[in-house]
Design a protein around this motif. Sequence first.
Motif, PDB file in Angstrom:
ATOM      1  N   GLY A  45       0.819  -1.209   0.000  1.00 42.10           N
ATOM      2  CA  GLY A  45       0.000   0.000   0.000  1.00 42.10           C
ATOM      3  C   GLY A  45       0.855   1.262   0.000  1.00 42.10           C
ATOM      4  N   TRP A  46       2.090   1.130   0.430  1.00 41.85           N
ATOM      5  CA  TRP A  46       3.082   2.214   0.359  1.00 41.85           C
ATOM      6  C   TRP A  46       4.044   1.823  -0.754  1.00 41.85           C
ATOM      7  N   VAL A  47       4.482   2.778  -1.529  1.00 37.72           N
ATOM      8  CA  VAL A  47       5.287   2.496  -2.723  1.00 37.72           C
ATOM      9  C   VAL A  47       6.496   1.587  -2.425  1.00 37.72           C
TER      10      VAL A  47
ATOM     11  N   GLY B  27      10.524  18.859  -3.067  1.00 41.56           N
ATOM     12  CA  GLY B  27       9.701  19.312  -1.937  1.00 41.56           C
ATOM     13  C   GLY B  27      10.413  19.106  -0.611  1.00 41.56           C
ATOM     14  N   ASP B  28      11.621  18.559  -0.647  1.00 44.09           N
ATOM     15  CA  ASP B  28      12.420  18.388   0.571  1.00 44.09           C
ATOM     16  C   ASP B  28      13.561  19.397   0.564  1.00 44.09           C
ATOM     17  N   LEU B  29      14.021  19.749   1.754  1.00 41.65           N
ATOM     18  CA  LEU B  29      15.209  20.595   1.882  1.00 41.65           C
ATOM     19  C   LEU B  29      16.367  19.727   2.359  1.00 41.65           C
TER      20      LEU B  29
ATOM     21  N   GLY C 264       4.588   5.316   8.609  1.00 45.49           N
ATOM     22  CA  GLY C 264       5.423   5.622   9.776  1.00 45.49           C
ATOM     23  C   GLY C 264       5.977   7.041   9.828  1.00 45.49           C
ATOM     24  N   LYS C 265       5.493   7.936   8.958  1.00 45.67           N
ATOM     25  CA  LYS C 265       6.014   9.301   8.992  1.00 45.67           C
ATOM     26  C   LYS C 265       5.262  10.138  10.029  1.00 45.67           C
ATOM     27  N   ILE C 266       6.019  10.967  10.731  1.00 48.28           N
ATOM     28  CA  ILE C 266       5.395  11.805  11.757  1.00 48.28           C
ATOM     29  C   ILE C 266       4.492  12.851  11.102  1.00 48.28           C
TER      30      ILE C 266
ATOM     31  N   VAL D 120      14.344   3.337   4.995  1.00 50.06           N
ATOM     32  CA  VAL D 120      13.805   4.452   4.210  1.00 50.06           C
ATOM     33  C   VAL D 120      12.506   4.966   4.812  1.00 50.06           C
ATOM     34  N   GLY D 121      12.144   6.180   4.449  1.00 51.07           N
ATOM     35  CA  GLY D 121      10.810   6.680   4.780  1.00 51.07           C
ATOM     36  C   GLY D 121      10.840   7.933   5.623  1.00 51.07           C
ATOM     37  N   GLU D 122      11.845   8.026   6.462  1.00 54.81           N
ATOM     38  CA  GLU D 122      11.992   9.157   7.364  1.00 54.81           C
ATOM     39  C   GLU D 122      13.471   9.299   7.626  1.00 54.81           C
ATOM     40  N   PRO D 123      13.876  10.416   8.201  1.00 52.35           N
ATOM     41  CA  PRO D 123      15.303  10.526   8.514  1.00 52.35           C
ATOM     42  C   PRO D 123      15.724   9.439   9.493  1.00 52.35           C
ATOM     43  N   LEU D 124      16.849   8.841   9.219  1.00 51.33           N
ATOM     44  CA  LEU D 124      17.422   7.879  10.154  1.00 51.33           C
ATOM     45  C   LEU D 124      18.463   8.651  10.956  1.00 51.33           C
TER      46      LEU D 124
ATOM     47  N   CYS E  39      21.975   1.318   6.879  1.00 50.62           N
ATOM     48  CA  CYS E  39      22.182   2.238   5.740  1.00 50.62           C
ATOM     49  C   CYS E  39      20.892   2.990   5.457  1.00 50.62           C
ATOM     50  N   ASP E  40      20.963   4.302   5.518  1.00 54.61           N
ATOM     51  CA  ASP E  40      19.794   5.116   5.199  1.00 54.61           C
ATOM     52  C   ASP E  40      19.724   5.315   3.690  1.00 54.61           C
ATOM     53  N   ASN E  41      18.531   5.363   3.146  1.00 57.88           N
ATOM     54  CA  ASN E  41      18.392   5.821   1.758  1.00 57.88           C
ATOM     55  C   ASN E  41      17.142   6.674   1.626  1.00 57.88           C
ATOM     56  N   TRP E  42      17.157   7.497   0.602  1.00 56.13           N
ATOM     57  CA  TRP E  42      16.095   8.493   0.417  1.00 56.13           C
ATOM     58  C   TRP E  42      15.431   8.306  -0.942  1.00 56.13           C
ATOM     59  N   TRP E  43      14.130   8.373  -0.951  1.00 56.35           N
ATOM     60  CA  TRP E  43      13.363   8.484  -2.198  1.00 56.35           C
ATOM     61  C   TRP E  43      11.927   8.799  -1.846  1.00 56.35           C
ATOM     62  N   GLN E  44      11.072   8.903  -2.830  1.00 57.28           N
ATOM     63  CA  GLN E  44       9.671   9.224  -2.566  1.00 57.28           C
ATOM     64  C   GLN E  44       8.798   8.590  -3.640  1.00 57.28           C
ATOM     65  N   THR E  45       7.508   8.569  -3.400  1.00 60.77           N
ATOM     66  CA  THR E  45       6.579   7.924  -4.341  1.00 60.77           C
ATOM     67  C   THR E  45       6.857   8.397  -5.767  1.00 60.77           C
ATOM     68  N   GLU E  46       7.070   9.691  -5.914  1.00 61.98           N
ATOM     69  CA  GLU E  46       7.242  10.268  -7.250  1.00 61.98           C
ATOM     70  C   GLU E  46       8.505   9.766  -7.943  1.00 61.98           C
TER      71      GLU E  46
ATOM     72  N   GLY F 247      14.445  18.670   5.996  1.00 58.86           N
ATOM     73  CA  GLY F 247      13.015  18.572   6.314  1.00 58.86           C
ATOM     74  C   GLY F 247      12.182  18.753   5.056  1.00 58.86           C
ATOM     75  N   ARG F 248      10.889  18.552   5.189  1.00 53.78           N
ATOM     76  CA  ARG F 248       9.983  18.884   4.093  1.00 53.78           C
ATOM     77  C   ARG F 248       9.939  20.402   4.011  1.00 53.78           C
ATOM     78  N   ALA F 249       9.953  20.948   2.803  1.00 57.47           N
ATOM     79  CA  ALA F 249       9.908  22.409   2.674  1.00 57.47           C
ATOM     80  C   ALA F 249       8.696  22.959   3.436  1.00 57.47           C
TER      81      ALA F 249
HETATM   82  P1  AMP Z   1       6.561   8.858   0.384  1.00 55.27           P
HETATM   83  O1  AMP Z   1       6.350   9.328  -0.991  1.00 55.27           O
HETATM   84  O2  AMP Z   1       5.291   8.641   1.140  1.00 55.27           O
HETATM   85  O3  AMP Z   1       7.446   7.654   0.464  1.00 55.27           O
HETATM   86  O4  AMP Z   1       7.295  10.042   1.167  1.00 55.27           O
HETATM   87  C1  AMP Z   1       8.502  10.582   0.686  1.00 55.27           C
HETATM   88  C2  AMP Z   1       9.070  11.538   1.679  1.00 55.27           C
HETATM   89  O5  AMP Z   1       9.512  10.855   2.856  1.00 55.27           O
HETATM   90  C3  AMP Z   1      10.323  12.219   1.178  1.00 55.27           C
HETATM   91  O6  AMP Z   1      10.032  13.299   0.310  1.00 55.27           O
HETATM   92  C4  AMP Z   1      10.956  12.663   2.488  1.00 55.27           C
HETATM   93  O7  AMP Z   1      10.349  13.825   2.983  1.00 55.27           O
HETATM   94  C5  AMP Z   1      10.659  11.491   3.394  1.00 55.27           C
HETATM   95  N1  AMP Z   1      11.792  10.541   3.371  1.00 55.27           N
HETATM   96  C6  AMP Z   1      11.896   9.381   2.714  1.00 55.27           C
HETATM   97  N2  AMP Z   1      13.086   8.793   2.969  1.00 55.27           N
HETATM   98  C7  AMP Z   1      13.766   9.614   3.782  1.00 55.27           C
HETATM   99  C8  AMP Z   1      15.068   9.585   4.386  1.00 55.27           C
HETATM  100  N3  AMP Z   1      15.891   8.563   4.209  1.00 55.27           N
HETATM  101  N4  AMP Z   1      15.422  10.634   5.147  1.00 55.27           N
HETATM  102  C9  AMP Z   1      14.569  11.671   5.341  1.00 55.27           C
HETATM  103  N5  AMP Z   1      13.348  11.747   4.807  1.00 55.27           N
HETATM  104  C10 AMP Z   1      12.933  10.742   4.038  1.00 55.27           C
END
Ligand code: AMP
Length: 577
Positions: free
Chosen positions: A260-262, A445-447, A554-556, A335-339, A356-363, A460-462
Motif C-alpha cells: 500500500g506504500w510504494v 519538496g524536501d530541503l 510511519g512518517k510523523i 527508508v521513509g523518514e530521517p534515520l 544504511c539510510d536511503n532516500w526516495w519518494q513515491t514520485e 526537512g519537508r519544505a
Molecule cells: P513517500 O512518498 O510517502 O514515500 O514520502 C517521501 C518523503 O519521505 C520524502 O520526500 C521525504 O520527505 C521522506 N523521506 C523518505 N526517505 C527519507 C530519508 N531517508 N530521510 C529523510 N526523509 C525521508
Amino acid sequence: MKDKLGTISRTTSNMPDYDTFCSQFSWEKEYESLDGLPEGGINIAHEAVDRHANGDIGNTVALRWVRKDKSFEDFTYIDLKVRTSRFANVLDKLETQKGDGIFSLLGRVPSLYVAAIGTLKARAVFCPMFSVFGPEPAFQRLSKGKAKVLVTTTVLFENKIKQLLDRLPLLRTILLVDADCHIDDKVRSLSLLMSKAADYYTIKNTQPEDPALLHFTSGTTGMPKGALHVHRAVLTHFVTGKYVLDLHPGDVFWCTADPGWVTGTSYGIIAPLVNGVTNIVDEEEFDAARWYSILEEHRVNVWYTAPTAIRRLMRMDLMPLDSYDLSPLRLIHSVGEPLQAEEVVWGKKTYGMPICDNWWQTETGGIMISNYASMKVRPGSMGKPLPGIEAAIGEVEGEKVHLLTKPLEQGHLLLKAGWPSMFRAYLDEEERYKKCFKGQWYITGDLAKKDADGYYWFVGRADDIIKTSGHMVGPFEVESALMEHPAVAEAAIIGKPNAIIGELVKAFVVLESGFEANEATKLDIKGYSRKKLGPAIAPKEIAFIKRLPKTKSGKILRRLLKARELGLPEGDTSTLE
Ligand code: AMP
C-alpha cells in the motif's frame, strides 16, 4: 526442487567502489541486462517472473509467504509464472483493456502479489491500497483512479466496499480471493475464475512508456494524488536492487513495507524478483520477537525496513545477537523518514553493521540517494546519489533554479529529470505535475544540504520548515538533537505562530520508559537542547505525548500536531499513506 535459501553468506559488493562505478555507469548499459519481450518492448512482469521461470532459476523460491501463525508457503518462479498467467487470463476474460485500473484491497497475502504481477502481464495498471483503509479513503482512490476491477476479500468487501458501489459506476468487477462461488455477475470468486483459466499467457507488446503502476501519495501534507509510473521503471528497480540492496543470486531478502506504500511495491515485489532472489512476505504486523525469528529462521541476507520500526526495536532494549543467529544478515537498509545518527550507531552495536539510510519518494519510484555496502556510512546522512542520478541543492524562485554549490548550504533537494522510474503524471492533475519541474530539475519538496564530500543531509519537508527569530529551522535537526537526551524516545517539532519571533519552536516528546513526565524532566531536556542547538533554535516549549501521530508508512504527522496545538480542524488523516 532445490531450495537455494541461505546458500550465500558473505559476498563482495556488486559496487566495490562508488566513484569508479559512477564514472562507468550508463542506464543504456544496464538496460541491456534486462531481457525484454520476445516481440520487443519491456514489461515489468516478464522481467520479474517469466524471464526467471523460463531460465535457470525457475525452481528457486521467488516468494516465501509467512502466515500469521508463522507457518510458511513457498512459491517458485515457475509457480508465480503460472499463477500470474492465470490472473492475466482472468482479466482478459473480463475484457479488461490495456491501461485499465486494477486495484487491490488486501493484506499481505499471496493473491496480492499474484494480482500485481498478473495485472502488469495484462498491461493494465495496478494500484494497491492498504487493507486498513476505511470506505472513504478507498472510495477516493477507486474513483480518482477509475478502477475497473477490485481484488479483495469477502469481509473487506462486505464492510467497506459494498456501500460504495452506487458511487462507483466504473467499477465493473470485484474479485473475491476467498469466495468459493460467484455472488452475482459483478462480485465473482477469483479462485473459481483462476481454476478455469489457462496457465500460459503471452504478454503482448508493451512499450517502456506504457503505464504500469499507480500510487497514491499524500506525504505528510495534503490530499492524496495519484502518481503514475511506467514499465521502464523496472530498470531503476533492477539497478537499485543490485547496487543499493546489493542483491546476489541465492539471497533471501525481506522488505517489511506493505505494498500500500510504494516501498512495498518497488522493493516488496519488483526489485527482489527482477534480481532473481527469494522475497520474504510476512502477513503479520510489527512484533520485535517475531521479526527477529523471521530473520533467523529464514536466513535473511538483506533486510529493508523503516526508521519507525528501528526506533521501536531500539526501545525494546533487546540484544538480538545473544538470542538469535543472524549470521546470514549482511546488509540493513532503511527508508521513509530521517534515520538519526544515533540509530545508525545503534545498528552497529546491535547487529554488528551500521544501518544504511536511503532516500526516495513515491514520485521517484525508486531509491535515489543512498548509503552503499561498500561506502563509508556517515551516521545521519542519507548518502550519495545513485549512479546515473544527478542530484543538487538549489534555490527556487518562480520558474528559476539557482544551484547552491558551497558545502552545507541549505536548499531544495533537486533531481535532474528523466530517470527511468520518474513518475509520468499526477492522475488528472497536469498543472500540479508541471509545477514539480523547473527546467531540467524536478523539485522534490524536501530541503537538504550537501557536504564537501558529496554526502547529502536531510533537513526537512519544505512545508515543515519553521521560521523563528530570523532562523530557518528544519524539524529533523532539532528532533535529532533531542533524541540524544537519554529521556527522549521520540520527538516531533512544530512552529507555533508567535507575534514577536514569527514562530516558536515547540517539541512533542515521547519519553523512554523509566522517566517521569514532570517539570524537572522538561527542564533537563530544555537545558540539554539549548546547549546543543543554541537558544535561538532549541525548543522553547516542550509537551509530553504518549504516541506521535504517524502516517501508515510511519512518517510523523507534524501538520496534525500543529492543527491540534492551534485548535484547527485536523482534516481527514485516515487517508494518509
Ligand atoms: P513517500 O512518498 O510517502 O514515500 O514520502 C517521501 C518523503 O519521505 C520524502 O520526500 C521525504 O520527505 C521522506 N523521506 C523518505 N526517505 C527519507 C530519508 N531517508 N530521510 C529523510 N526523509 C525521508
